[in-house]
Design a protein around this motif. Structure first.
Motif: not given
Length: 63
Positions: A48-54, A57-59
């Motif tokens: 899903g989108v959660l790992p992409f959003s994390l 944020m980290l980048n």
């Protein structure tokens, strides 16, 4: 959407599918498969989108 509208839509899609030649359907399927694998991240597809959003944020914090 009423039941009649849904039946009409499904019927139109089936007729459209049956009217296209087999080679055109095969080519369209291959094109869709190639675009789908190249444009999506596997983590996004699987989790899903959660790992992409994390990841975003980290980048952003690193910069």
């Amino acid at each position: 959407m009423s039941a009649n509208d849904y039946v009409k839509y499904v019927t139109q899609q089936i007729v459209k599918y049956m009217d296209t030649p087999k080679e055109a359907r095969k080519q369209l399927r291959e094109e869709r498969k190639n675009v789908e694998t190249s444009s999506t991240f596997y983590s996004n597809r699987w989790f899903g989108v959660l790992p992409f959003s994390l990841k975003l944020m980290l980048n952003k914090r690193k910069k």
